[in-house]
Design a protein around this motif. Sequence first.
Motif, mmCIF file in Angstrom:
data_model
loop_
_atom_site.group_PDB
_atom_site.id
_atom_site.type_symbol
_atom_site.label_atom_id
_atom_site.label_comp_id
_atom_site.label_asym_id
_atom_site.label_seq_id
_atom_site.Cartn_x
_atom_site.Cartn_y
_atom_site.Cartn_z
ATOM 1 N N VAL A 36 0.854 -1.081 -0.013
ATOM 2 C CA VAL A 36 -0.006 -0.037 -0.132
ATOM 3 C C VAL A 36 0.764 1.111 0.069
ATOM 4 N N THR A 44 1.626 5.507 -1.700
ATOM 5 C CA THR A 44 1.273 6.565 -0.659
ATOM 6 C C THR A 44 2.936 7.135 -0.591
ATOM 7 N N SER A 70 5.345 6.457 4.698
ATOM 8 C CA SER A 70 4.143 6.058 5.384
ATOM 9 C C SER A 70 3.661 4.864 5.942
ATOM 10 N N ASP A 113 -0.079 13.872 3.694
ATOM 11 C CA ASP A 113 -1.343 13.997 3.437
ATOM 12 C C ASP A 113 -2.197 12.850 3.866
ATOM 13 N N ALA A 114 -3.432 13.076 3.544
ATOM 14 C CA ALA A 114 -4.513 12.197 4.200
ATOM 15 C C ALA A 114 -4.067 10.743 3.725
ATOM 16 N N TYR A 115 -3.842 10.338 2.494
ATOM 17 C CA TYR A 115 -3.531 9.155 1.771
ATOM 18 C C TYR A 115 -2.473 8.519 2.858
ATOM 19 N N ASP A 116 -1.524 9.204 3.429
ATOM 20 C CA ASP A 116 -0.595 8.501 4.312
ATOM 21 C C ASP A 116 -0.924 7.692 5.184
ATOM 22 N N LEU A 144 -3.303 5.516 4.809
ATOM 23 C CA LEU A 144 -3.868 4.256 4.316
ATOM 24 C C LEU A 144 -2.957 2.791 4.819
#
Length: 566
Positions: A27, A31, A35, A117-120, A122
């Motif tokens: 994943v 990202t 992350s 950012d927010a995706y980090d 995941l």
Amino acid sequence: MSSMSRGRAALAGVTAAAVAVGVAEPVAVFTGPRSAPLIAVGGLVVDAVPEPLKQFAIAVFGTYDKVALLVGTAVLLAAVAALLGVLAARRLWLGLAGIAAFAALGVAAALTRAGADAYDALPSLVGGGLGAVTLWAFVAGPLGRDVTSPAPAGTPTPTVPSASPSHTPPPPASPSHTPPRAPSPPGTPPPAIAALAPDESAGWEPQEPADHESRRRFLRGVGLLAGTAAVAGLGGHWLAGQRGVSAARQAVKLPAPAAPAPPLPAGADLSLARLAPFVTPNREFYRIDTALVVPQVDPATWRLRIHGRVRKPIELSFDDLLARPMVERYVTLACVSNEVGGDLIGNARWLGVPIRELLDEAQPEEGADQVVGRSVDGWTCGTPTAVLRDGRDALLAVGMNGEPLPVEHGFPVRMVVPGLYGYVSACKWVTELELTSFADFDAYWVPRGWSAQGPIKTQSRIDTPRARGRLTAGPVTVAGVAWAQHRGVRSVEVRVDGGPWQEATLAPTPSVDTWVQWSWRWEAGPGEHTLQVRATDAGGETQPEQRRPVAPDGATGWHTVKVTVG
């Protein structure tokens, strides 16, 4: 409440953690590697760990301190995961709550890193979710539940016959003569069963205990999931490497310097065995930084901002930087964590743009006495503005020893400042130069107890003979390196067993910004001997004998080596 053993419960917890970490890696390919939970939490540890512990790690592991940190973090995670498995066997919700807490820690660590950012979030969320499912499957689901296998249809149940007139047991064998027992044909039940039910034993078949089957199912699940997690983790790590910038680096064509480095004078490198070469090869150059994952910065998208307390802010692309006149110089860099006699120091030929010229264009305001270099990963160093404008060859470097900067040494652009320890000057993967003041901003290491300004101290080191070496009586060449960057080394002296100081011979150097090799011929007599070295800089200051630790502004003391002469 589950009835599984503690060992199986602990193994279930460790497998759940392996799944969580392994699945998070692929994943993180999308990202960003920073992350990934293990890296994100490791970075949090680097920032929060007490400074004495950090220095202990550097002293013990040297440039492998990051590997040691990641291994240590993984071992600690495995230990906690085993405990969560045991707790889950008692109360499932306790184990699931523990996994949720670890996932939340991974999310927080990833989101608080520079540029996140927010995706980090995941990788930690996906990994934590699948880790929780794995723990449930082992503790309360199909991989952990005990199953009692029913007897096959038609299988007789052994019974003990009751005594009756129609069934008279055979007379006991004579104690004086016991006939030999003939081998039993295949399929014959054990004698005990045959004695209990001689008339019904023909259809007997051994039954596999239900707990044995449950154990086999459990171990198959562990093997399958742990193997899948390993493949996913290694595959994700490999894919992340394929997304690196090695190809972009190989495509860079460095311009010829407008001001080439002066040629090395004859004899600058004594070429002695065990003596550090005058120019440190790139692959051997020390690396100390806070980046657990080497930043991969594409030169096509790289930008440098010079801003803050300046009259004319500047923004440059990589091509803009390469189009400027380049300066090439030999400069020795040293880490403030270098112990007396340590090897966290190296000399290289750097190619770059003078920082002084860029600052002159930006026009710093009055009182802007600090230039904060900021890395792409958010790390900062604070360099005195006056040092960057005093005429020394402080560079925004793009080349190292004739090739583009290695990725681990700051590609595409880093700072190189002669005379200052790296923690206040050598910003790798630099993207910003912000003009401010020491009164208004503390760079990364200052709140952690280090001095705001770190001029390199005069030091010297014995490279040969090595400590605890065994030598043959007679002439011995004692040699090493000494440094006092941007001041130069005036002399190096050696003494044996506390005797008088003897002046060593200095090799020539191209500038005062590099270290110097030295040598001294010693007529070694038999016995145990202690060698010591000290250097004096061009200003007449001799390095002190008193040993001081590296914190807060660099170690002091004479390097001492004990040898045996036979």
